[in-house]
Every structure is written in C-alpha cells, then in structure tokens.
Write an enzyme that holds these catalytic residues in place. Sequence first.
Site, PDB file in Angstrom:
ATOM      1  N   ASP A  54       0.821  -1.217   0.000  1.00  0.00           N
ATOM      2  CA  ASP A  54       0.000   0.000   0.000  1.00  0.00           C
ATOM      3  C   ASP A  54       0.858   1.270   0.000  1.00  0.00           C
ATOM      4  O   ASP A  54       0.696   2.148   0.866  1.00  0.00           O
ATOM      5  CB  ASP A  54      -0.908   0.032   1.242  1.00  0.00           C
ATOM      6  CG  ASP A  54      -1.772  -1.215   1.372  1.00  0.00           C
ATOM      7  OD1 ASP A  54      -2.167  -1.775   0.338  1.00  0.00           O
ATOM      8  OD2 ASP A  54      -2.051  -1.619   2.520  1.00  0.00           O
ATOM      9  N   GLU A 225     -11.218   0.423  -3.789  1.00  0.00           N
ATOM     10  CA  GLU A 225     -10.629   0.942  -2.555  1.00  0.00           C
ATOM     11  C   GLU A 225      -9.411   1.757  -2.918  1.00  0.00           C
ATOM     12  O   GLU A 225      -9.183   2.067  -4.088  1.00  0.00           O
ATOM     13  CB  GLU A 225     -10.282  -0.218  -1.611  1.00  0.00           C
ATOM     14  CG  GLU A 225      -9.374  -1.254  -2.251  1.00  0.00           C
ATOM     15  CD  GLU A 225      -9.108  -2.444  -1.364  1.00  0.00           C
ATOM     16  OE1 GLU A 225      -9.499  -2.444  -0.207  1.00  0.00           O
ATOM     17  OE2 GLU A 225      -8.466  -3.395  -1.858  1.00  0.00           O
TER      18      GLU A 225
HETATM   19  O1  FUB Z   1      -3.372  -3.653   3.063  1.00  0.00           O
HETATM   20  C1  FUB Z   1      -4.698  -3.911   3.453  1.00  0.00           C
HETATM   21  C2  FUB Z   1      -5.624  -3.496   2.354  1.00  0.00           C
HETATM   22  O2  FUB Z   1      -5.322  -4.214   1.182  1.00  0.00           O
HETATM   23  C3  FUB Z   1      -5.500  -2.062   1.951  1.00  0.00           C
HETATM   24  O3  FUB Z   1      -6.029  -1.173   2.848  1.00  0.00           O
HETATM   25  C4  FUB Z   1      -6.164  -2.139   0.636  1.00  0.00           C
HETATM   26  O4  FUB Z   1      -6.025  -1.013  -0.144  1.00  0.00           O
HETATM   27  C5  FUB Z   1      -5.520  -3.380   0.065  1.00  0.00           C
HETATM   28  O5  FUB Z   1      -4.271  -3.131  -0.520  1.00  0.00           O
END
Ligand code: FUB
Length: 465
Positions: A54, A225
């Site tokens: 991330d 997301e």
């Molecule tokens: O790393 C946990 C979650 O996985 C992140 O918050 C999302 O964006 C995905 O990469």
Amino acid sequence: MLILAPTSDESGALIYGYMSQPNRFSWGLLVGLSALSIQASGQNPIIRDQFSADPTARVFGNKIYLFPSHDILATQGKGRVGWFCMEDYHVFSSTNLMDWDDHGLVVSQTTVPWTDPAGYSMWAPDCIERKGKYYFYFPAAPKGGRGFSIGVAIANKPEGPYIPEPQPIKNVRGIDPNVFIDRDGQGYLYWAGGNFYGAKLKDNMVELASDPVLLKDFPSKGLKEGPFLFERNGTYYMTYPHVDKVTERLEYAMAKSPLGPFTYAGVLMDEIPGCWTNHQSVVQYKNQWYLFYHHNDYSPDFDKARSVRVDTINFNPDGTIQKVVPTLRGVGTMPADRQIKIDRYSKISQKGVSIAFLDGTNTFKGWKTTFTGAGSWLEYDRVDFGLRRFGKLSVKARSAQGSALQFHADSADGPMIAEVSIPGGDSGSELTVPVQAKQRGVHNLFVVAKGDGPVDVEWVRFQSH
Ligand code: FUB
C-alpha cells in the site's frame, strides 16, 4: 452500516469485502520511536528485508519518502492466520529511487490511544506536509468498536517521531485515507468504505471542515478501494484499485475539481496474477512521474504478504495516462560496480531463462537466474559505467556440468564486454575475468549463454582492478 470485513470469493479463497455484519476478529494500532537505518537497494521490489504494501510516496524537500503498510505473518494468538496482519508502520526515504533508508518504526498499534492494541489491522496510510508539520493518516479498528476509523499522527520531520492524536477523525469510517492539499491551500481527505468519500479538511488537518461527500462517479460493481488523488496541470486524477474481473487492477478518473465530478479515464495497470490486491500512489520526482504499487514478490504462495514496487508512468499530450506495464527492473540506473542482480531483468529470451529463489525457506535472500541452452539471453537495462572504463567483470555463478556466458553492451550481438567460463562443480564461486570492450556511460547489459549446461547466476559486478 457497511463494515469492511473479510469474506471469501466463489472459490472459497479469502478476500475482503463489505458485509452488513461486523466480523469477530479484532483490529488495531502505536507511536514509533526508534530510528533504525537499514539500506535496501533498487530494482523491484524496492524494500528487500521486510514485507511492505500500500505504498504512498511523497516528495518532501529533495527526498522521496515512502509510507507503506507493513505486512507481517499472523500466528495463532497474533492476528488472524491467513489474513492481513499489520501492527505498525515504517518510513523509508531515498534520493535516487535505488537506495532506500529505513527510518524505522513510526506508528504502532500499541501506542495510539484510540486503537485496539491487538488489532493487527494498520492498513494503507498516507502522509502530507503543511506549514512545516507532517500529518500521517492511518486506518485502524477502534478499541471496543467495529470496522475501521481513521486517525492522524503529527511530526516535525517526515521521519518522525509522530505523536498520535487522542481520537480518530470524527465523522469518518473506512479505510485507505488519502490526503490532498490543493493549490489554494484547501486540504481534502478521501477514504474508502464500499464507495469513495471525500471531505474538506480544516487548517488543523485533523478535523473535517465539511460533511463527507459520496463520490459517486466510480464503478458500482466490484470492490474498489485505495483512492489516491493527485493534480497535474489543473486536472485532478483519482486513481484506485478496482476488481473488474478476478483481482484488483488500477484504474483512474479525471476531474476539474478535487471533489469531482469525475470521468472514468482508463486502466493504469492491468491485474497482476498471483496477488489479489494492488494499491498505488503517483508522484513526480526530479521531472519524472512514478507509479508506486505492490505485488507479493517474496511470498508467491500467500498474497497478504506484499512488497512495494515502482515503475515510471507517462502522460499523453491530452493528459490521459499511458498504461504501466509492471517490471522487475524497476527504475533508475544501476552503478556498474554494485552487485547487479540480473534476476530483476528487463527482458529474457523466449526459452532457456528462468528465475527461482536462492533459498525457498528465506525468500528475502533473493533470486538466481538459470540459463539452460546455448543462445538463451537476458537483458538488464541501464547499467551506469560512468567514466571509469571498468577493467574487470566478476560473476557469482554455478554450473554442475560447466558452461560459459558472454556479456555484451546494447544488444545480444553488441560489443562483447567479457566472456566467462564456468567450471563444472556444485559450489557457486565468484569468477573474475578481464573486460574486453570497456564501456563508459549508461548501457543495457546483455548476458548470453554459450554452453548447453544449466548455469545459475546470482549477480554480476564490474571492478576497476
Ligand atoms: O493492506 C490492506 C488493504 O489491502 C488495503 O487497505 C487495501 O487497499 C488493500 O491493498
């Protein structure tokens, strides 16, 4: 209310999605203190001694800083086995995108007042500078609460120490905070929670100045997301991972103002097989734009243990973005006198070259390249020979039955830099030969197998003497 929680896909594999019921496992977050400086070298992945995911990259002064999540492996009683597990954050910095300093732990689940200290859910963060202060935004599960809240920790330097605010930001529930300051000084916070939301920030950067706005111009089907907004030439680009088919790919939309309306503009990066998530940031550093993202390079069998990568990103004259093809080679030039790990190649021949871990029990030891068959070749781009006209080439290689490799500049039949015979035997050794065609400046390096016997190569390095 929708709660971000793990669920499973049709094959039964764990993924995460939005459920109407809270899940039983707990979440959480700390403030980091110690500064441990470890060098990691370039090529993809860029962080080579721990998992990282991330990635938010930011330029502060003349350095580029990296604020990633920090994946660790859950064990019984520590997080949830088979799921994301993150207990803290590290900050990294670089001046050349090749060498990354690890400034150590900056925020941890055990020292943030409002987080569950055994939550192991410190997901994607962000950081921004305003008036000489650095604001680090992170999602976590609140103590005794459900789902995710988003908090802020504040420092006087990008490396920290960061002091967490006592409470999360009011009126924000979700993950993957992204913060943006427009040219007029107005700050914005974006986050994900099934949909994307955005709101103006007060000058103090820790409170919303307006009610959250649902950013509705994004795909309604398939998890999305990781919103990351940046501005270029008066256009606002919202980038985000989205599951269009099987796993996440990176997409983007364009707008004329920070809260939209946004118009879908295309795919930034296709799905990368093997890792269900991807997550991006886009940053300009020294006149080049870069895409930071992640893949599970060091953990091919478990995609919740990821590693940060970087590749260049380019714009078309109309402001749209050219799709980025993920590479192992990554960015930057490689000084010829470093150990050049050719397993991070730019191109390989269709047959006769394969890559494997040096030690499957400790993947952080890296990879080896195996050549099988005369004529097979590998290209490693952008080796910087400087002005030194290096006189020797060393290679760490092994071949049970013996083989030979040739090294060429610029193409597989370009000037021959050196030829190395690898004697038969089981132990890998460092072989040094004179350089025939000395090079200056930056060249692509080609390695060509001259024998049929399999040969493993760990690294190549040029030396003056
Ligand atoms: O790393 C946990 C979650 O996985 C992140 O918050 C999302 O964006 C995905 O990469």
